[in-house]
Design a protein around this motif. Sequence first.
Motif, short mmCIF file in Angstrom:
data_model
loop_
_atom_site.label_atom_id
_atom_site.label_comp_id
_atom_site.label_asym_id
_atom_site.label_seq_id
_atom_site.Cartn_x
_atom_site.Cartn_y
_atom_site.Cartn_z
N THR A 1 0.82 2.66 -29.31
CA THR A 1 0.07 3.84 -28.73
C THR A 1 -1.07 3.55 -27.73
O THR A 1 -1.82 4.07 -26.95
CB THR A 1 -0.54 4.98 -29.28
OG1 THR A 1 -1.49 4.53 -30.33
CG2 THR A 1 0.57 5.60 -30.19
N GLY A 2 -1.63 2.01 -27.96
CA GLY A 2 -2.58 1.59 -27.04
C GLY A 2 -3.82 1.87 -27.55
O GLY A 2 -4.96 2.10 -26.90
N ALA A 3 -4.06 1.74 -29.05
CA ALA A 3 -5.47 1.83 -29.54
C ALA A 3 -6.53 0.95 -29.14
O ALA A 3 -7.84 1.34 -29.08
CB ALA A 3 -5.35 1.65 -31.27
N SER B 1 -4.08 11.44 -36.43
CA SER B 1 -4.02 11.16 -37.84
C SER B 1 -4.78 10.03 -38.33
O SER B 1 -5.30 9.79 -39.24
CB SER B 1 -2.47 10.84 -38.46
OG SER B 1 -1.99 9.79 -37.72
N GLU B 2 -4.84 9.23 -37.42
CA GLU B 2 -5.69 7.79 -37.40
C GLU B 2 -7.30 8.14 -37.51
O GLU B 2 -7.99 7.54 -38.18
CB GLU B 2 -5.42 6.90 -36.30
CG GLU B 2 -6.00 5.48 -36.39
CD GLU B 2 -5.85 4.40 -35.33
OE1 GLU B 2 -6.69 3.59 -35.10
OE2 GLU B 2 -4.94 4.79 -34.53
N ALA B 3 -7.37 9.06 -36.62
CA ALA B 3 -9.20 9.47 -36.48
C ALA B 3 -9.49 10.10 -37.87
O ALA B 3 -10.52 9.79 -38.29
CB ALA B 3 -9.32 10.41 -35.21
N ARG C 1 -9.51 7.39 -40.69
CA ARG C 1 -10.66 6.44 -40.44
C ARG C 1 -11.86 7.04 -40.95
O ARG C 1 -12.87 6.41 -41.55
CB ARG C 1 -10.75 6.06 -38.93
CG ARG C 1 -9.94 5.05 -38.46
CD ARG C 1 -10.26 4.78 -37.08
NE ARG C 1 -9.54 3.51 -36.49
CZ ARG C 1 -9.68 3.25 -35.22
NH1 ARG C 1 -10.59 3.84 -34.48
NH2 ARG C 1 -8.84 2.33 -34.40
N LYS C 2 -12.01 8.51 -40.64
CA LYS C 2 -13.34 8.98 -41.14
C LYS C 2 -13.57 9.13 -42.57
O LYS C 2 -14.68 8.93 -43.10
CB LYS C 2 -13.08 10.53 -40.59
CG LYS C 2 -14.43 11.27 -40.93
CD LYS C 2 -14.21 12.73 -40.32
CE LYS C 2 -15.31 13.56 -40.61
NZ LYS C 2 -15.23 15.04 -40.15
N TYR C 3 -12.40 8.83 -43.33
CA TYR C 3 -12.58 8.93 -44.73
C TYR C 3 -12.22 7.54 -45.43
O TYR C 3 -11.85 7.71 -46.60
CB TYR C 3 -11.80 10.03 -45.42
CG TYR C 3 -12.35 11.53 -44.81
CD1 TYR C 3 -13.43 12.09 -45.52
CD2 TYR C 3 -11.60 12.09 -44.08
CE1 TYR C 3 -13.91 13.23 -44.87
CE2 TYR C 3 -12.15 13.35 -43.52
CZ TYR C 3 -13.14 14.12 -44.10
OH TYR C 3 -13.70 15.22 -43.69
N ASP C 4 -12.21 6.61 -44.71
CA ASP C 4 -11.89 5.28 -45.14
C ASP C 4 -13.00 4.44 -45.67
O ASP C 4 -13.80 4.12 -44.87
CB ASP C 4 -11.08 4.48 -43.96
CG ASP C 4 -10.78 3.03 -44.50
OD1 ASP C 4 -10.66 2.64 -45.75
OD2 ASP C 4 -10.21 2.41 -43.62
N TYR C 5 -12.96 4.46 -47.06
CA TYR C 5 -14.34 3.52 -47.52
C TYR C 5 -14.00 2.23 -48.13
O TYR C 5 -14.60 1.70 -48.81
CB TYR C 5 -14.75 4.51 -48.79
CG TYR C 5 -14.97 6.03 -48.35
CD1 TYR C 5 -16.32 6.11 -47.43
CD2 TYR C 5 -14.37 6.98 -48.91
CE1 TYR C 5 -16.67 7.55 -47.14
CE2 TYR C 5 -14.68 8.33 -48.54
CZ TYR C 5 -15.80 8.42 -47.72
OH TYR C 5 -15.89 9.79 -47.12
N SER C 6 -12.89 1.69 -47.57
CA SER C 6 -12.41 0.47 -48.03
C SER C 6 -13.46 -0.61 -47.31
O SER C 6 -13.11 -1.81 -48.00
CB SER C 6 -11.01 0.26 -47.72
OG SER C 6 -10.75 0.22 -46.16
#
Length: 302
Positions: free
Chosen positions: A281-283, A291-293, A296-301
């Motif tokens: 998609t050209g991130a 969905s990616e946004a 990402r918001k809840y990604d604690y890795s």
Amino acid sequence: MADLAIAVNNLDFAYAQLNAPARPVLHDVTLNLPKGSRCLLVGANGAGKSTLLQILAGKRLTRSNAKVLGNDVFFKTPDGVTYLGTEWASNPVVRSDLEVAHFLDSVGGYRYKERRDRLLDILDVDLAWHMHEVSDGERRRVQIVSGLMAPWDLLLLDEVTVDLDVLVRSRLLAFLAEETQTRGATIVYASHIFDGMDSWPTHLCHIQLGSTVAPSPLSWPLTGAQGEDEAVPAEVRERMMDPDRSGSRLLELAVHWLEIDKKMRIEKEIREGGKQKRGATGAANGVVTDSEAFYRKYDYSH
């Protein structure tokens, strides 16, 4: 017309949709095949190959004026038409604890013992197999035996050899060629596997974005007949006919056609607008999916 196994001219087809305009799938399809021919359908995924085969088999009711063995398939699908598609293997019945011998007898194998036994040998099928225990490729072999036991005049194949190993596939294709040569039967075969196929077809049919590309069908091997230059440009023909080349000439042509198809599909999607291009998609350019946004918001890795 009497010598044609398939007579299709200017066929259109669209899937009806509830509360929405019908979705066009096939447009201006032409395919006139003489009896005894072996035609490969060549086209990208989604081009309409399966839909065309289903119409010819009488599985899609449409006033198409498509004639098969002299009959309009909308009003009467003639005897002698056999269709084999990939959906068969997902049927829960053929994945149950069912012995192959019982299954074949239940579909009339005892009536065609000589042909059945020959196909059992060609496809290396064990009558003692149980359908829930065999691999996908072995289950596909059983399907082909069951479909080809009764003599047929027109065989419509939709990707059914994809699960077969190269030896069984080679022996099956030799058997099918013999059927067209000795009985005058006709085959239309949609496949994306071209290994070992250079000498098998008598005709090719290129389906591009739901339409056949002239000439349809194209005689194979190439003869230099009128219309071939449009389907096979000089530079492609030169590569195909190079005596020092290795590999399949048929594959060379198929890849050329599919490259054109992809380019035309992209141009069509841009022209019609409102459709996101396939692939990434050209991130990197700031394009982020919803969905990616969110994730990402809840990604604690990190």
